[in-house]
Design an enzyme around this catalytic site. Sequence first.
Site, mmCIF file in Angstrom:
data_model
loop_
_atom_site.group_PDB
_atom_site.id
_atom_site.type_symbol
_atom_site.label_atom_id
_atom_site.label_comp_id
_atom_site.label_asym_id
_atom_site.label_seq_id
_atom_site.Cartn_x
_atom_site.Cartn_y
_atom_site.Cartn_z
ATOM 1 N N HIS A 44 -4.513 5.156 -9.674
ATOM 2 C CA HIS A 44 -4.369 3.716 -9.459
ATOM 3 C C HIS A 44 -4.915 2.909 -10.638
ATOM 4 C CE1 HIS A 44 -2.889 4.197 -5.409
ATOM 5 N NE2 HIS A 44 -3.953 4.886 -5.046
ATOM 6 N N GLU A 147 -4.753 11.653 3.616
ATOM 7 C CA GLU A 147 -4.567 10.215 3.767
ATOM 8 C C GLU A 147 -3.272 9.855 4.484
ATOM 9 O OE1 GLU A 147 -4.590 8.537 -0.198
ATOM 10 O OE2 GLU A 147 -3.789 10.389 -1.044
ATOM 11 N N ASP A 173 -5.445 4.405 2.961
ATOM 12 C CA ASP A 173 -4.057 4.841 3.135
ATOM 13 C C ASP A 173 -3.831 5.435 4.520
ATOM 14 O OD1 ASP A 173 -3.093 3.984 0.732
ATOM 15 O OD2 ASP A 173 -3.403 5.875 -0.299
#
Length: 250
Positions: A44, A147, A173
Amino acid sequence: MTSLRRRIAEKRPMRGPFLSIPSVVAAEIVAGARPDFLCIDTEHSPIDDALVADMIRVADLAGLPALVRVRANLGQNIAAALDAGAAGVLVPHVSTAEEAEAAVRHARFPPEGARGAGPGRAAGYLRDIPGHVARARQDTVVMVQIETLKAVENLDAILAVAGIDLVFIGPGDLSIDLAARGGADSTDRVIDQILDAADRARRPVGIFSADRGTSARWLRRLAFVIEGSDAMVLSQGTDLAFAPLSPEDG
């Protein structure tokens, strides 16, 4: 340095941040706080492979183990992080035993896996490939991120995969997937199910935490927490510093 892999296996409490700002200066500032480890987040953030190597150098100078959350469960991503000298990898979005097996295969040398012995920094740029392979077999950490609801459904099979050192819960998530699928269970209840299954399998568990208080609560139940990130700390600090002034400030 005590092997991070050994500390994880022994479930010694550990806490460290994500590094998502593409800067060795930011990494150096965070390392100066003396967390137990650093986790460079390439999933990310715009951190490229060359900068990953420099950030690992910062961790090495500080005497801290550096993990890398890789972009994806691909051999080239995992090999790049480990060849640069990372202590281990966090592989995102692992939802089946087959995906967990792939992460192990990419991260471990034969016979445990199929990783190639490259001439990178971890091998002394060709000067110490045999030593690097021996150290990697002993010390490389492989963590997979749970997740999704699919991962929870396949959790027992994932936990049974040889070569996984820790399963890491991504509560953000996971909660998004729960809401999208209209699951009846709360995120907290699903996390409890993951912790119970991991306890039965005697597998170490980690989790993401946003703040100190939440980390303290989780560390009563598990031994590995990634707390926030450098970007999160910077955002919180600047929000506080530049909030509108009041008469009391003067």
